[in-house]
Structures are given as C-alpha cells and as structure tokens.
Motif scaffolding. Structure first.
Motif, PDB file in Angstrom:
ATOM      1  N   HIS A 382       0.814  -1.218   0.000  1.00  0.00           N
ATOM      2  CA  HIS A 382       0.000   0.000   0.000  1.00  0.00           C
ATOM      3  C   HIS A 382       0.844   1.262   0.000  1.00  0.00           C
ATOM      4  N   ALA A 383       2.099   1.162  -0.417  1.00  0.00           N
ATOM      5  CA  ALA A 383       2.999   2.327  -0.358  1.00  0.00           C
ATOM      6  C   ALA A 383       2.568   3.416  -1.331  1.00  0.00           C
ATOM      7  N   GLU A 384       1.906   3.074  -2.423  1.00  0.00           N
ATOM      8  CA  GLU A 384       1.553   4.053  -3.455  1.00  0.00           C
ATOM      9  C   GLU A 384       0.173   4.655  -3.263  1.00  0.00           C
ATOM     10  N   ASP A 385      -0.498   4.325  -2.173  1.00  0.00           N
ATOM     11  CA  ASP A 385      -1.827   4.882  -1.954  1.00  0.00           C
ATOM     12  C   ASP A 385      -1.730   6.394  -1.797  1.00  0.00           C
ATOM     13  N   PRO A 386      -2.430   7.202  -2.648  1.00  0.00           N
ATOM     14  CA  PRO A 386      -2.260   8.666  -2.641  1.00  0.00           C
ATOM     15  C   PRO A 386      -2.615   9.306  -1.299  1.00  0.00           C
ATOM     16  N   GLU A 387      -3.729   8.926  -0.740  1.00  0.00           N
ATOM     17  CA  GLU A 387      -4.168   9.557   0.524  1.00  0.00           C
ATOM     18  C   GLU A 387      -3.191   9.239   1.657  1.00  0.00           C
ATOM     19  N   ALA A 389      -0.026   8.413   1.278  1.00  0.00           N
ATOM     20  CA  ALA A 389       1.247   9.071   1.017  1.00  0.00           C
ATOM     21  C   ALA A 389       1.175  10.538   1.404  1.00  0.00           C
ATOM     22  N   GLU A 390       0.028  11.156   1.134  1.00  0.00           N
ATOM     23  CA  GLU A 390      -0.115  12.576   1.497  1.00  0.00           C
ATOM     24  C   GLU A 390      -0.046  12.769   3.008  1.00  0.00           C
ATOM     25  N   LYS A 391      -0.741  11.904   3.772  1.00  0.00           N
ATOM     26  CA  LYS A 391      -0.725  12.025   5.237  1.00  0.00           C
ATOM     27  C   LYS A 391       0.666  11.753   5.798  1.00  0.00           C
ATOM     28  N   TYR A 392       1.360  10.807   5.136  1.00  0.00           N
ATOM     29  CA  TYR A 392       2.717  10.517   5.607  1.00  0.00           C
ATOM     30  C   TYR A 392       3.616  11.719   5.385  1.00  0.00           C
ATOM     31  N   GLU A 393       3.550  12.284   4.195  1.00  0.00           N
ATOM     32  CA  GLU A 393       4.432  13.408   3.870  1.00  0.00           C
ATOM     33  C   GLU A 393       4.162  14.586   4.797  1.00  0.00           C
ATOM     34  N   LYS A 394       2.916  14.834   5.090  1.00  0.00           N
ATOM     35  CA  LYS A 394       2.581  15.951   5.978  1.00  0.00           C
ATOM     36  C   LYS A 394       3.157  15.724   7.381  1.00  0.00           C
ATOM     37  N   ALA A 395       2.999  14.501   7.896  1.00  0.00           N
ATOM     38  CA  ALA A 395       3.538  14.203   9.227  1.00  0.00           C
ATOM     39  C   ALA A 395       5.059  14.258   9.220  1.00  0.00           C
ATOM     40  N   ARG A 396       5.696  13.775   8.132  1.00  0.00           N
ATOM     41  CA  ARG A 396       7.161  13.778   8.062  1.00  0.00           C
ATOM     42  C   ARG A 396       7.714  15.196   8.060  1.00  0.00           C
ATOM     43  N   ARG A 397       7.079  16.105   7.277  1.00  0.00           N
ATOM     44  CA  ARG A 397       7.558  17.484   7.238  1.00  0.00           C
ATOM     45  C   ARG A 397       7.497  18.117   8.630  1.00  0.00           C
ATOM     46  N   MET A 398       6.417  17.815   9.361  1.00  0.00           N
ATOM     47  CA  MET A 398       6.293  18.380  10.719  1.00  0.00           C
ATOM     48  C   MET A 398       7.391  17.860  11.652  1.00  0.00           C
ATOM     49  N   LEU A 399       7.700  16.576  11.543  1.00  0.00           N
ATOM     50  CA  LEU A 399       8.665  15.981  12.475  1.00  0.00           C
ATOM     51  C   LEU A 399      10.109  16.296  12.105  1.00  0.00           C
ATOM     52  N   TRP A 400      10.373  16.553  10.789  1.00  0.00           N
ATOM     53  CA  TRP A 400      11.767  16.803  10.381  1.00  0.00           C
ATOM     54  C   TRP A 400      12.034  18.283  10.099  1.00  0.00           C
ATOM     55  N   SER A 401      11.139  19.121  10.525  1.00  0.00           N
ATOM     56  CA  SER A 401      11.368  20.563  10.371  1.00  0.00           C
ATOM     57  C   SER A 401      11.618  21.179  11.737  1.00  0.00           C
ATOM     58  N   ALA A 402      12.248  22.328  11.749  1.00  0.00           N
ATOM     59  CA  ALA A 402      12.532  23.019  13.008  1.00  0.00           C
ATOM     60  C   ALA A 402      12.014  24.445  12.909  1.00  0.00           C
ATOM     61  N   PRO A 403      11.405  24.956  13.979  1.00  0.00           N
ATOM     62  CA  PRO A 403      11.070  24.186  15.208  1.00  0.00           C
ATOM     63  C   PRO A 403       9.865  23.299  14.971  1.00  0.00           C
ATOM     64  N   CYS A 404       9.845  22.182  15.702  1.00  0.00           N
ATOM     65  CA  CYS A 404       8.788  21.180  15.562  1.00  0.00           C
ATOM     66  C   CYS A 404       7.764  21.367  16.666  1.00  0.00           C
ATOM     67  N   ASP A 405       6.473  21.479  16.214  1.00  0.00           N
ATOM     68  CA  ASP A 405       5.387  21.555  17.196  1.00  0.00           C
ATOM     69  C   ASP A 405       4.947  20.124  17.497  1.00  0.00           C
ATOM     70  N   LEU A 406       5.337  19.638  18.669  1.00  0.00           N
ATOM     71  CA  LEU A 406       5.102  18.230  18.985  1.00  0.00           C
ATOM     72  C   LEU A 406       3.629  17.879  19.034  1.00  0.00           C
ATOM     73  N   HIS A 418      -4.384   6.128  11.586  1.00  0.00           N
ATOM     74  CA  HIS A 418      -5.798   5.863  11.408  1.00  0.00           C
ATOM     75  C   HIS A 418      -6.117   5.501   9.951  1.00  0.00           C
ATOM     76  N   ALA A 419      -5.497   6.271   9.059  1.00  0.00           N
ATOM     77  CA  ALA A 419      -5.736   6.002   7.634  1.00  0.00           C
ATOM     78  C   ALA A 419      -5.190   4.631   7.253  1.00  0.00           C
ATOM     79  N   ALA A 420      -4.018   4.275   7.805  1.00  0.00           N
ATOM     80  CA  ALA A 420      -3.430   2.963   7.503  1.00  0.00           C
ATOM     81  C   ALA A 420      -4.312   1.851   8.033  1.00  0.00           C
ATOM     82  N   ALA A 421      -4.884   2.039   9.194  1.00  0.00           N
ATOM     83  CA  ALA A 421      -5.740   1.006   9.780  1.00  0.00           C
ATOM     84  C   ALA A 421      -6.999   0.821   8.951  1.00  0.00           C
ATOM     85  N   GLU A 422      -7.573   1.931   8.466  1.00  0.00           N
ATOM     86  CA  GLU A 422      -8.781   1.818   7.653  1.00  0.00           C
ATOM     87  C   GLU A 422      -8.481   1.101   6.337  1.00  0.00           C
ATOM     88  N   LEU A 423      -7.320   1.401   5.775  1.00  0.00           N
ATOM     89  CA  LEU A 423      -6.947   0.784   4.507  1.00  0.00           C
ATOM     90  C   LEU A 423      -6.770  -0.719   4.649  1.00  0.00           C
TER      91      LEU A 423
END
Length: 444
Positions: A382-387, A389-406, A418-423
């Motif tokens: 399921h790596a190519e699932d668009p939705e 992938a979008e949620k992953y990218e958004k979470a990754r940018r938040m965690l690998w950017s500074a300053p990070c709002d935890l 949640h999206a992965a579980a539904e899929l």
C-alpha cells in the motif's frame, strides 16, 4: 546435783569438765580469728592509709572495737585459766571448788577493765555510753566478742575488696587511656580542636579523681548485699568506672574512624573528584541539550539547567588541604558529608538532563512510529496509496522541520495511523483520535 547457789544449781565435775572443754575450744577459735584479723591485708592497709569520709568514721569505730576485742579476750583468757587452775587442784573437786567453778563459768564473774579512750568509739553491750569496767559471764563475753569481730571484719573485708578491685582496674583503664591519647594526638585529635580530645581530657580528670577517692574512702564505693549477714557481703560499686570505660570505648571507635580516613583518604578524594566531574559533565550536556531543544522544538516548556556545584568543589579543595596537612580529625566528617552530597548532585544532574531532553525523546518516538508504519504499509503493498502518502508526507515534514510543534506533529502521526488502519480493514480505536488503529503493531 541438788545444791544451788547464786547462779542456780551447782555444777558437778562432769558438767565442769564439759564446760571447760567447750570454752577451751571457743578460746582457741577466737584466738585464731583475732590473729587472722590482726594479719589481714585490709587491716594493715587501713592502718597505713590517710582515710576520709565514711571509711575514716567506720575505721575509727573498728579500731576501738578491735582494741576492745583484745581486752575482752585477755579477760576471757584469764577467767578460763583461773577455772582450769581451780579444777586442777584435786582430782575430785570439793564442794567449795565446784561452787567457785559454777560461779566462774556461769555467773557474771569476769570484770573487764578498760580506758575511756579504748571504748569511746566501740559499741557497748547495752548500746549506751561505755564504762571504765563491766562484768560479764563467759557466755555473754563470747557473744560480745563474736559480735565485735563480725562488725570489724565486715568493715575490713569491704575496704579490702574495694582496694583489690577498683584501683587495679582504674590503673589498667588509665594505661589504655594513655595509649589512646597518644594515638589521638598522632591523628590531630586534641583538646579544643576535636570533641574526642575534650572527652579524653574529661575521662583523665575523672579517673584521677576516682582513684584518689577510692584510696582514701573505699567504703564510699561499697554496695552491701541485701539481706546478707556474712562479713564482707556485698560488692564494689563500679558505676563511675564503668561509665568512663564506655566513654573511652566511644572515643576509641571515633579515633579508629579517623585512622580509617587517613588510610583511604586519597582514594576517597579521587572518587569524589570523579563523581563531581561526572555531575559537571552531565549538567554541561543538559545545557547543550536545552539549547538544541529550544531551537528544534516549538511550543514546549524546557526546564532551566542549574550551574556546576561550586560549593562542593570548594569543599573538595578544603578536603585536599586537610589531607595535605594531616588534619584527619577535620577531614573525616567533611568526607562523609561530601560523599553524600556528591551522589545527590550527580543524581540531580541526571534528572535535569532527562527532563531537558524529554521533548527530543518524544520527537524521536514519533519519528520511529511514523517510519515503522510506513514500512509496514510498503510491505503490504500500500505504499503508493495517494491519501496515505499525502498524510505521511505531511507528518514527516512536521517531524523533520525546526522548530517542531510536537502536539501538531503527534496529531498528524495519529491521522496517518488511522488512515493505515482503515486501509487494512483493521480499524480500531487510535489513541487520541477516537478512530480505528492497528494494534498488531508495525512489525506484525
């Protein structure tokens, strides 16, 4: 025998012979006892000592009693000799001889003459003031001598028991005190500089005074046995001696502790330097981590990191000086205090580092969780699932950017989970979201 006289029935020859035999045996026993008392070591010591207090009073009375004892004994000896002479006049004693013997053996026929000086302090038969002469029967005279002998011997035995027990023990303790004092001086434990040094001086004064008192007034340190009528029944009172012996033992233990400090002082100082150095490095690491947290993590409270333990470093330097100048009595308590404080300081530094780096640990945990779920979804195709992938990218940018709002980043990670579980069709409650979450974990 039917005849009677002033003292009752006149004794016959057999009664006279039995009475003389009994009185002769008593005379021999009394003489032996008096000679033993005369040669008693305690009596000789009492005669030569400069007595004070209760011992002086009782010895004055005992001396008078002993003088009176010999006076009574001489009178008893004379009366017995006279009776024997009367009985030896003829093989078959006449009536006149038997009357005279009865009067001598049963009546108050013995006159004891003495001076006022000899009897002034001695107890009298009737408890009243002494007289220059008194008349006794031989039986009464024997009872009187036994009574005076018992009281005199009791006093002599008690004094001798105290002198035999206490001075020797005091001298042994004083010798131990001297050795302890030399040892104390060698490690710097001296009066006015250390409490143990003051204790040694006090013990010395007390033992010196105690020995003087025991020598001059031994009966002041005698405890009579309750209910005992035997001469010398009781025991020496060692209360003061025992107390000072315990005090000396306490001082000796403290000096041993100081000696132990002298033996391992350098090793303990090295360990203290190491503990304080680790605490300092840990605090420095915490301060560096705090700067990193403030730069990389937003909207979070980061505790302030305290400075290095300057006071403990100063005390450690003082401990090194004490060791250099062999001031072991000062070094001992300082090392004990420093060891406890240094361990507390290292614990405080570690707790400070943990508190400061907590936000970075939370971010690392979120990063690990996000990557683990991504790997799981890729493994399941399921790596190519668009939705997703979008949620992953958004979470990754938040965690690998500074300053990070935890808080925001954590919500993004939870949405991805949640999206992965539904899929996967295994939707269950995701913590914090109320939606489905995969409880099998990323490695399932």
């Amino acid at each position: 025998m039917g005849d009677t006289g002033p003292t009752g029935p006149v004794m016959d020859r057999d009664e006279v012979d039995r009475a003389l035999a009994r009185l002769g045996a008593e005379h021999e026993a009394i003489e032996t006892s008096l000679l033993a008392l005369q040669d008693h070591a305690g009596r000789r010591l009492l005669e030569g000592a400069e007595l004070t207090g209760v011992t002086a009073e009782r010895w004055s009375a005992a001396e008078a009693s002993i003088t009176l004892l010999w006076t009574y004994f001489d009178a008893y000896t004379g009366a017995l000799r006279t009776a024997r002479e009367i009985r030896s006049r003829r093989r078959w004693s006449s009536r006149e001889d038997l009357v005279e013997l009865t009067e001598l053996l049963r009546g108050e026929a013995v006159t004891v003459a003495g001076s006022a000086a000899a009897t002034a302090n001695a107890p009298t038969l009737h408890g009243g003031p002494g007289r220059l002469s008194e008349r006794y029967s031989l039986v009464t005279l024997v009872d009187r001598m036994n009574q005076l002998y018992a009281t005199s011997l009791d006093m002599v035995v008690a004094a001798d028991a105290v002198w035999s027990a206490l001075p020797a023990r005091i001298d042994l303790l004083a010798a131990e005190l001297g050795r302890t004092r030399k040892l104390a001086h060698s490690v710097g434990v001296r009066p006015g500089e250390h409490p143990a040094g003051d204790d040694l001086e006090r013990i010395t004064r007390t033992l010196t005074r105690l020995r003087e008192q025991v020598v001059c007034d031994p009966l002041a340190f005698w405890t009579p046995a309750q209910g005992s009528s035997a001469p010398g029944g009781g025991r020496p009172d060692t209360t003061v001696y025992d107390r000072e012996a315990r005090a000396l033992e306490e001082v000796r233990r403290e000096i041993d502790a100081v000696l132990a400090v002298r033996q391992d002082a350098e090793q303990r100082i090295v360990r203290l330097r190491d503990v304080l150095s680790r605490a300092d490095r840990t605090l420095a690491e915490a301060r560096t981590a705090r700067g990193e947290v403030l730069a990389k993590i937003a909207a979070t409270e980061v505790p302030v990191v305290g400075g290095p333990p300057i006071v403990l470093q100063e005390q450690l330097a003082a401990a090194a000086e004490y060791r250099r100048h062999a001031q072991w009595h000062r070094l001992s308590p300082l090392l004990e205090s420093l060891e406890e404080k240094a361990e507390d300081e290292l614990l405080r530094a570690r707790e400070s580092l943990t508190a400061v780096t907590a936000p970075l640990a939370v971010r690392a945990e979120l990063r690990g969780r996000l990557d683990a779920y991504k790997a799981k979804m890729a493994r399941l195709g399921h790596a190519e699932d668009p939705e997703l992938a979008e949620k992953y990218e958004k979470a990754r940018r938040m965690l690998w950017s500074a300053p990070c709002d935890l808080r925001v980043a954590e919500q993004a990670v939870l949405r991805y989970q949640h999206a992965a579980a539904e899929l996967l069709g295994t939707a269950r409650s995701v913590p914090g979201q109320g939606g489905p979450v995969d409880r099998t974990g990323p490695g399932a």
